[in-house]
Enzyme design. Structure first.
Site, mmCIF file in Angstrom:
data_model
loop_
_atom_site.group_PDB
_atom_site.id
_atom_site.type_symbol
_atom_site.label_atom_id
_atom_site.label_comp_id
_atom_site.label_asym_id
_atom_site.label_seq_id
_atom_site.Cartn_x
_atom_site.Cartn_y
_atom_site.Cartn_z
ATOM 1 N N TYR A 185 39.329 41.428 49.630
ATOM 2 C CA TYR A 185 39.061 40.370 48.655
ATOM 3 C C TYR A 185 38.855 39.028 49.360
ATOM 4 C CZ TYR A 185 39.871 37.019 44.898
ATOM 5 O OH TYR A 185 39.753 35.978 44.016
ATOM 6 N N SER A 191 45.385 27.681 42.502
ATOM 7 C CA SER A 191 45.543 28.648 43.583
ATOM 8 C C SER A 191 45.485 27.883 44.899
ATOM 9 C CB SER A 191 44.452 29.714 43.517
ATOM 10 O OG SER A 191 43.181 29.117 43.632
ATOM 11 N N LYS A 245 54.746 33.201 51.864
ATOM 12 C CA LYS A 245 53.920 33.363 50.663
ATOM 13 C C LYS A 245 54.308 34.697 50.018
ATOM 14 C CE LYS A 245 49.151 33.362 48.989
ATOM 15 N NZ LYS A 245 49.232 34.634 48.255
ATOM 16 N N CYS A 254 20.513 59.588 34.154
ATOM 17 C CA CYS A 254 21.573 59.933 35.095
ATOM 18 C C CYS A 254 22.908 59.759 34.379
ATOM 19 C CB CYS A 254 21.522 59.024 36.319
ATOM 20 S SG CYS A 254 22.894 59.275 37.476
#
Length: 715
Positions: A59, A105, A141, A466
């Protein structure tokens, strides 16, 4: 083997192996569209569903590449970019709480040099020399779920998750069951919002999974998922049974200051009875920050709870206020992430999954291995080039080593379920291992699978014939960010598709009329559950324009892009007419489409193509005929004396730095320009103002000094 289920890793993309510096503008546009879609999907899985599908490291890499491309091609950056957002949409079932002070954040750092860069940025913004005293705090953290606790006159009155940063979920009754959270505070300000992280220790997590397994219930993948899922239970009694803990690390609204420094303020929180992290320490510069990072990293395995990095914050709260915030992150803090954890295991098989855009995505099936405390058995292999040991340009990766079934492979993850294959140990390769032959036909429908020039992915050409593409498109259509039909999940979509009840989105809205009696007879369904489903479907006949555009599943059009398009065209009629009359590469409609900030040629081509393909257009028309599409409601402007005005700063500012002045003006709704023109509304001139001041005089533009500027904006 193949699968039409959930993708087991990042969505394959356009130019993922091309260095940012080598991208041209068209390639950059395609990459931005791909990365935006992947990051938004990951955000929803992590923040809203508590079910992450990719690793933290993967990420972070996606988001960082997106930010790098946006920095190199600022003209392609969308105002709705996920690099400017916090969190994701809220889960259903909880009341909403608007945070009095937004929950942000943190920006991430990965390399040692980035600590020096962070320190230099802070000093430059504050106009501090390199030898000026500047202290920071460093703290672990915690890998958990952010929570804000509001106390009034010392009494806990509200608890809320972070949500999208502005609005969270009300989980007050659940939070009251957590032992680390005091119900009453002594000596606290009349109003105080305490912020921190809900988490679960490794030992408690192990015992919880043992209980879940004995009860025949689903076990959790990792402590973070367990903590998030436990806090967000609609029944607080379930939360009370879960061993949740809480570390306090900050605050939001406060009727009076806690202290003058971050470190002392955390000390006050400890005095109030909160658990604060004992590894928090003061540091006087980048070298001390790095020393704290290494110390905490060495203790990581023995802490008994998950951490994924170290957070650094400017210690002086007055300087924090001056530094302020970017769109989604504070300037005064940064998270230094740990590298991903590694493990070796056997590659048992390579399966191909077919996504809604026809992308053939290879998935590694592994001998189960524990990586970072979690047992994993699947990994993403990205695309055929990655398996072959080369990038999109044919250059070698992993020293050119290909990946074969039977290989001993290195995998890594950083706190989530799906890892990546990083390397191969050739010394353990079986003698009979054969190079992997990537399929040239779709394993689901047998249609030709082609790879277009410049695309890293091979795609099935079967379209809606499909079954994999059809099912995935239908799943996308009912997903939370699209139509979000309660009671109609992915497994229901698969079952109804297999029975031939639905083959395109429009069929969902005739399900009750055409197959209601049959549905009521299915196992697990009855009169009430069927009635609830049909009522939920009817509720979605009225849909906002942006959700409809996103739900169509057009390639390169993600959630943010759909909002951009909706905001620009305003109504379905205007959008549909423009897409119908547009011609790729020419005409006013094409020019208008590509002039939307955040819409490039790649996305525009995909949109126009979708509306000009006969079968797809007919499917869209059948759907829209059953809907009432809500137009976009325009937001009013920011209310301030400078909202909507174009401001130019020139000369030396004495009370604040140029960066501070620019950030303050933009926060008040103004546009800050670098040069004076006839469109300039106001010039703020300090000592040493030169050519810009003269140009303002020549054009008759209003000009004021810094004192007048501060008076105008309220200090």
């Amino acid at each position: 083997m193949s699968s039409v289920g959930k993708s087991a890793g990042s969505v394959s993309g356009a130019f993922p192996d091309v260095a940012v510096k080598d991208l041209d503008e068209d390639q950059a546009g395609a990459e931005i569209a791909r990365l935006t879609e992947e990051v938004e999907a990951a955000d929803r899985a992590y923040h809203t569903l508590d079910a992450p599908e990719i690793s933290d490291a993967e990420y972070d890499a996606l988001k960082r590449r997106l930010a790098e491309i946006e920095a190199r091609f600022p003209q392609l950056k969308s105002p709705e970019s996920p690099t400017e957002k916090v969190g994701a949409p809220l889960a259903e079932g909880f009341a909403k709480v608007r945070h009095e002070v937004r929950m942000f954040s943190l920006a991430n750092a990965f390399e040692t040099e980035e600590l020096t860069d962070f320190d230099e940025r802070v000093r430059k913004y504050l106009n501090l020399g390199k030898d000026a005293a500047l202290t920071y705090t460093a703290e672990p953290k915690i890998d958990g779920l952010s929570l804000s606790l509001r106390y009034e006159r010392g009494r806990l009155v509200q608890a809320a998750t972070r949500g999208d940063g502005e609005t969270g979920e009300n989980v007050t009754e659940n939070a009251r069951t957590i032992g680390d959270i005091p119900h009453h505070l002594s000596g606290a300000p009349d109003v105080l919002e305490v912020r921190g992280e809900v988490y679960m220790s490794h030992a408690d997590f192990g015992r919880l999974n043992e209980r879940q397994e004995k009860a025949g219930e689903k076990t959790f993948a990792n402590p973070r998922n367990a903590a998030a899922g436990s806090l967000r239970q609609l029944d607080p009694r379930i939360t009370a049974e879960r061993p949740l803990r809480f570390f306090a690390y900050g605050w939001g609204a406060a009727s009076e200051p806690l202290a003058e420094t971050q470190f002392d303020a955390i000390g006050r929180l400890a005095e109030f009875g909160f658990s604060t992290n004992p590894l928090t320490r003061l540091c006087d510069g980048p070298d001390a920050l790095l020393d704290a990072y290494r110390t905490i990293e060495q203790k990581r395995a023995t802490l008994g709870y998950d951490i994924d990095g170290v957070v650094y914050k400017v210690n002086d709260l007055g300087l924090q206020r001056r530094l302020g915030f970017r769109t989604a992150t504070p300037r005064w803090a940064i998270a230094h992430k740990f590298p991903a954890e590694l493990a070796w295991t056997r590659l048992e098989a390579i399966d191909i999954q077919v996504g809604r855009t026809g992308a053939l995505s290879p998935v590694a099936r592994l001998s189960p291995v524990t990586v970072g405390g979690v047992v994993v058995s699947n990994a993403t292999l990205h695309n055929e080039d990655y398996i072959a040991g080369r990038d999109a340009k044919g250059n070698p990766i992993r020293d050119g080593k290909d990946i074969r079934v039977g290989d001993w492979v290195q995998v890594y993850r950083a706190g989530d379920v799906i890892p990546k294959v990083a390397d191969v140990d050739l010394s353990k390769r079986p003698e009979d291992a054969e190079p992997y032959e990537f399929p040239k036909t779709c394993p689901e429908c047998g249609s030709e699978a082609i790879r277009e020039d410049g695309d890293a992915v091979r795609r099935c050409t079967g379209g809606m014939i499909c079954p994999a593409q059809a099912v995935e498109k239908l799943k996308h259509f009912v997903s939370r960010a699209a139509f979000d039909i309660e009671g109609l999940g992915g497994k229901h979509v698969e079952a109804f598709y297999e029975k031939g009840w639905i083959s395109e989105p429009a069929d969902i809205f005739t399900l009750g009329d055409n197959h209601g009696d049959e549905l009521r007879q299915l196992e697990g369904w009855g009169e009430k559950s069927a009635a609830n489903l049909f009522a939920a479907i009817d509720m979605r006949r009225r849909i906002p324009l942006n959700r409809l555009i996103f739900a169509l599943g057009i390639r390169h059009v993600g959630e943010s892009s759909a909002s951009l398009l909706a905001n620009d065209y305003g109504t379905w009629e205007a959008f549909e007419a423009a897409m119908t009359s547009a011609r790729i590469g020419e005409g006013d409609d094409w020019k208008r489409l590509t002039n939307i900030n955040g819409v490039g040629d790649v996305m525009a081509t995909s949109l126009v193509t979708a509306f000009h393909q006969e079968a797809e257009r007919a499917s869209i028309d059948r759907l829209v005929s059953m809907l009432e599409v809500e137009p976009v409601v325009r937001r009013g402007p920011v209310e301030s004396p400078v909202a909507g005005k174009t401001i130019v700063f020139t000369g030396t500012l004495e009370k604040m730095t140029r960066a501070e002045a620019k950030a303050r003006a933009e926060a008040l709704g103004a546009k800050v320009a670098g040069s004076v023109s006839a469109r300039t509304d106001l010039v703020v001139a300090g000592p040493g103002a030169g050519s810009k001041a003269k140009e303002a005089e020549r054009l008759g533009v209003e000009m004021i000094d810094e004192e007048a500027w501060l008076a105008l904006i309220g200090g």
